[in-house]
Design an enzyme around this catalytic site. Structure first.
Site: not given
Ligand code: BG6
Ligand code: MG
Length: 998
Positions: A371, A791-792, A806, A826, A857, A897, A899
């Site tokens: 091969w 973001l966060d 939390w 974080k 949470k 996240s 969110n």
């Molecule tokens: C991150 C945060 O941006 O998102 C974490 O720093 C968090 O603390 C993670 O657990 C998940 O976020 P979510 O909004 O999907 O619970």
């Molecule tokens: Mg962050």
């Protein structure tokens, strides 16, 4: 890395185009015979001396080989079973034609007697000629100067030539030159090392007749078992101003022509010997002698000088498309040319032969084709000399019937190519690492697919390719099964993948992926033929009895192919049971136990996680468009530490992937190992022959590795990087009738279309269009093209809300929680964060209960972010976003996240973002680089041109792993690995970001 890089002085002095040996050394003679071998893809001659060799036993292998010419014998098994390979095939050492003996006043020239005053041997890769220059003094003090030039004619399959010039320096007297063919030849007998040849004890090439006619002479021989006939002929031509006489005789198994010359000092005598080989593998037996005479008389008419010029022209053309320049490293320049040159010398170009693992330079691996051809060597020829690529595939077509027979023996439909062979039959006596490597079918088809993309040679496809493709696809469809316990996926069981330190497994990742690709290609091409070339399709389908239902089944099997994946590690296990094995005990394995195969029983090796060579990592390369960079990285990182590279096929693949993943130092180290494998004799076995796959690996490492050349679906792309020690490199690619020159320097790459129609290629993520004769230059200096934000804690202070959410939950379930501990959360995903929190308490929870807690949470969190508005943007962020926009810098979001999109909405900044990596689709969270890589991929920006901004330690690690520039916001201690740290977001200005990127 388990590589023992040998940091030794060069064996042969560094030179751009030449390999030079300044003195003769008995100790290294076997190796030198391989290095100075000459060949033309058919005839291969080791660098043996014309006068013969009187050194100690086992310090020379006198070898001349013909590609594809072999002898067989039954393989004897201690315990036999049904379907085992029946007969061996061994490339034979054939008629020795190199012989020219010199007598100086009756005393034979011999490097072991008299005095060697000067010695220099040169393999000139531009000219394609091996030259030996010597001054020798006989026992009675008579000195001669000798120049011997030898080559196998690249433009004439059946011809080799030797020019032997001798000049008396300090005497007038008798010089005798004897030119001979000797039929008494046998193969080397070696024991112990499976990588060396395994030959016949006695002579198996039987001399049946001799022919002599003036300066012409020939030997007729035949193999004992295969009954192949061979005629080796010679024609001799003496040029001298001196008087001479000629005699001929034929003792034992020889034919000889003897010239006795009355020599005068400083009057050069030149004997040109034209040598031919013809066998019944190519022509009807009764024609062989006539063909031999014809070849030789034509050659004689040309004369040595014109043949030499023809050789030079052939190579000029070859190098014009195949040369690779390496700027700033002479050692590598030499080795890449040496490697490429030997590939050309070794490759069969007649459609009936192929390229052996050791070329035609030695008896290692018995001259078998593996091969290696399709996976390693084929790409080099395809992209530099596509016509040779076609011939290599034509060879596979020529043995398709044998592959069909083999499939029957293996109780399978379709065709199964032999793991190792010359004539097409399976000859591997060790089935776990031979026949079980079914992937060879897919490897061959992979080469066919690449060939079709690069040439669009539909004629070949209709004449040969389609039949190979369909017959081999049939095998997969028949071999695999839909297994209920595997979700009714299509599983391929009891096979061996490329890594020979693991055998007989279920669902080898590489095999399944390649088979999937194979089946998809077969389906696609069947549809294409049906639609566009209906008649051709009907005739092929008619010939092989192909049913519509089979084609449909290829599609179904491909779609349902089982691809092993481990959720926890985020990697592809090499096979179903690979991860259930303990890792090999590397710490207690001393260096002298490598390669493992020579020190441990196969079972001992199979039992552990240890790789001889790239397996999953090879899939990452060959099937590169089926993996994301993050996946490639995780898999590479997992497999690299457990790979021994005991196979010479391994380092080049790791080099290619390392280059792709930005591990440039690693890429360079692996490359060095590949590049100088043979010239530095790294495996101490060059004596048995060159390593053709590894030689091709050098080319792969530069072109696919450093230059990042890929071809997916017929589109070309490049991602050039330059190792620190080089100033640059340059090569050419032939593709769809175009020749493209790629010239890479430290700062820039220039693409030039040397010939052919306009073409568009991808440079990193940018489209570059080339017009004929025109160049396009692109900078390779890193520049700011994109900023990818966390973001966060970076864009807004939701990190605080995550903390509070939390905290509330932790208090409710009675687990200790504080700000210091929160730092660890974080950047970490919701469920992973919960696991970390729970690990501090005593609670035993079910999966469902955990999900409920995580939801709780998130509910807390959602309430907290309810009132977020544009006022909550951290200081300086909005200005920065605007400035980036205005300056054409792309903006991405890499937040763990789920969110995140909602938060961006509330902040009123969604419109600034060109790409948002979807946290729910990421397989591995930070510190894995996946989310940053994904964001960059979505933005279409090369990683090195991105800046990532983070407030979490895991985030900085992820950015660094992604080869991006990392900016940290906040804690100088936890973020210490960032390239730049700011206390607050106010400091994040556009100017400053541009500065740190430059
Ligand atoms: C991150 C945060 O941006 O998102 C974490 O720093 C968090 O603390 C993670 O657990 C998940 O976020 P979510 O909004 O999907 O619970
Ligand atoms: Mg962050």
């Amino acid at each position: 890395m388990k590589i023992k890089a040998k940091d030794r002085k060069p064996i042969y002095p560094y030179d751009e185009w030449k390999i030079v040996e300044e003195s003769f050394d008995v100790e290294t003679n076997l190796r030198d015979e391989t290095i100075f071998a000459v060949g033309n893809g058919y005839i291969g001659m080791r660098g043996n001396f014309e006068e013969g060799y009187n050194g100690p036993d086992n310090s020379s292998v006198n070898g001349t080989y013909l590609n594809g010419f072999y002898e067989s014998k039954p393989i004897v098994y201690g315990e036999e079973a049904y379907g085992y390979a029946e007969k061996s095939q061994t490339m034979l050492n054939v008629t020795d034609s190199k012989i020219i003996q010199l007598y100086v006043d009756g005393e034979p020239l011999d490097l072991f007697s008299g005095k060697l005053i000067s010695y220099r041997r040169t393999l000139d890769m531009k000219e394609g000629v091996l030259t030996r220059d010597m001054t020798w003094e006989s026992g009675t003090g008579k000195q001669v100067r000798i120049r011997i030039q030898r080559f196998a004619c690249l433009a004439r399959k059946h011809l080799a030539v030797i020019s032997y010039e001798v000049t008396a320096l300090n005497f007038d007297g008798e010089i005798v030159l004897v030119s001979a063919l000797n039929g008494e030849v046998r193969n080397q007998v070696t024991m112990g090392d499976p990588r060396a040849g395994a030959a016949f004890a006695g002579q198996v090439l039987i001399t049946e007749g001799k022919d002599q006619d003036g300066t012409f002479a020939a030997l007729r021989q035949r193999t004992k078992n295969t009954r192949f006939a061979l005629v080796c002929g010679m024609e001799n031509q003496l040029e001298t101003e001196n008087t001479f006489r000629m005699e001929a005789d034929a003792p034992e198994q020889m034919v000889r022509v003897k010239y006795t010359v009355t020599a005068h000092r400083e009057r050069t005598i030149r004997l040109t010997k034209y040598i031919s080989y013809h066998t019944s593998r190519d022509y009807p037996e009764e024609q062989l002698l006539a063909l031999s005479k014809e070849t030789l008389s034509e050659a004689r008419q040309q004369g040595f000088d014109r043949l030499r010029e023809e050789q030079r022209q052939f190579l000029k053309d070859f190098w014009s498309r195949s040369d690779v320049e390496i700027k700033g490293d002479l050692a590598l320049q030499q080795s890449i040319r040496f490697n490429v040159f030997h590939l050309l010398q070794s490759v069969g170009r007649d459609g009936k032969t192929n390229i052996g693992a050791k070329g035609i330079t030695g008896e290692g691996y018995e001259g078998h084709y593996f091969w290696d051809t399709e996976t390693y060597i084929f790409p080099f020829f395809l992209y530099t000399n596509p016509a040779i690529g076609r011939q290599l595939l034509t060879y596979r077509y020529s043995i398709l019937d044998k592959a069909k027979e083999r499939a029957r023996v293996m109780s399978q439909k379709g065709a199964l190519y032999a793991w190792r062979t010359i004539g097409g039959e399976e000859t591997s006596a060790y089935y776990p690492a031979g026949t079980a490597q079914y992937h060879i079918n897919a490897d061959i088809i992979y080469a066919l697919k690449k060939y079709m993309h690069a040439t669009e040679d539909l004629d070949f496809f209709i004449e040969a390719g389609a039949e190979m493709l369909f017959e081999t696809a049939r095998l997969w469809a028949d071999l695999g099964d839909y297994i209920p316990r595997k979700g009714n996926r299509f599983c391929i069981n009891e096979v061996t993948g490329p890594d020979e330190y693991t055998a007989l497994v279920n669902n080898n990742l590489f095999t399944n992926m390649m088979a999937k690709d194979h089946l998809e290609f077969a389906y696609r091409m069947a549809q294409f033929l049906k639609e566009k070339h209906g008649q051709a399709f009907q005739s092929i389908a008619g010939k092989i009895g192909l049913q519509e239902s089979e084609i449909a089944e290829w599609k179904r099997a491909a779609e349902h192919m089982y691809i092993p994946y481990d959720e926890e590690l985020g990697i592809h296990p090499q096979d179903d049971s690979f991860l259930d094995r303990a890792v090999w005990n590397f710490e207690n394995t001393p260096p002298d136990k490598y390669p493992l195969l020579l020190h441990y029983h196969p079972l001992v090796i199979y039992r552990r996680q240890v790789l001889k060579q790239a397996d999953v990592v090879l899939a990452l390369f060959l099937q590169g468009d089926r993996f994301t960079t993050a996946e490639k990285k995780r898999n590479y990182d997992y497999y690299e530490p457990i790979t021994t590279h005991d196979s010479s096929l391994s380092p080049c693949i790791y080099s290619i992937l390392a280059a792709e993943l930005g591990y440039i130092d690693k890429a360079y180290n692996y490359f060095m190992y590949t590049a100088r494998m043979d010239l530095d004799d790294i495996h101490d076995n060059v004596k048995d022959g060159i390593h053709t796959a590894s030689m091709a690996g050098t080319w792969l490492s530069i072109v696919h590795g450093f230059a990042g050349f890929r071809e997916y679906q017929g589109e070309l792309s490049f991602h050039p990087v330059v190792p620190e020690k080089w100033e640059g490199y340059r090569f050419k690619i032939t593709f769809k009738g175009r020749v493209i020159d790629i010239d890479v320097t430290r700062d820039a790459v220039t693409y030039t279309l040397l010939s052919g129609q306009p073409v568009t290629l991808q440079h990193f993520r940018e489209e570059v269009s080339l017009a004929p004769g025109k160049s396009q230059t692109r900078s390779l200096k890193p520049k700011l093209e994109a900023v990818i934000f966390d973001l966060d804690g970076v864009i807004t202070d939701t990190a605080e809300y995550h903390y509070q959410a939390w905290k509330q939950l932790a208090d409710e379930i009675g687990v200790p929680f504080d700000r210091e501990f929160n730092e660890q959360l974080k950047g970490i995903g919701r469920l992973e964060s919960l696991e970390l929190i729970l690990s501090r308490g005593e609670l035993q929870l079910t999966e469902a209960e955990k999900i409920a807690l995580a939801d709780r949470k998130n509910e807390n969190y959602k309430q907290l972010i309810e009132s977020i508005s544009p006022d909550d943007l951290l200081p300086g962020i909005l200005t920065l976003l605007k400035q980036l926009r205005e300056n054409g810098v792309k903006i991405g979001l890499a937040s763990a996240s789920k969110n995140a999109p909602a938060v961006l909405e509330k902040l009123g900044i969604t419109q600034y973002f060109d790409a948002i990596a979807d946290a729910s689709k990421i397989k591995k969270g930070k510190p894995d680089p996946e989310i940053f890589l994904t964001a960059a991929d979505l933005l279409g920006v090369p990683y090195r041109n991105c800046i990532g901004i983070e407030d979490a330690e895991a985030g900085i690690a992820a950015i660094k792993e992604a080869q991006m520039t990392a900016v940290g916001v906040g804690n100088r201690e936890t973020l210490k690995h960032a390239d730049w740290i700011v206390d607050t977001t106010v400091e994040l200005t556009f100017e400053r970001l541009v500065e740190i990127k430059g």
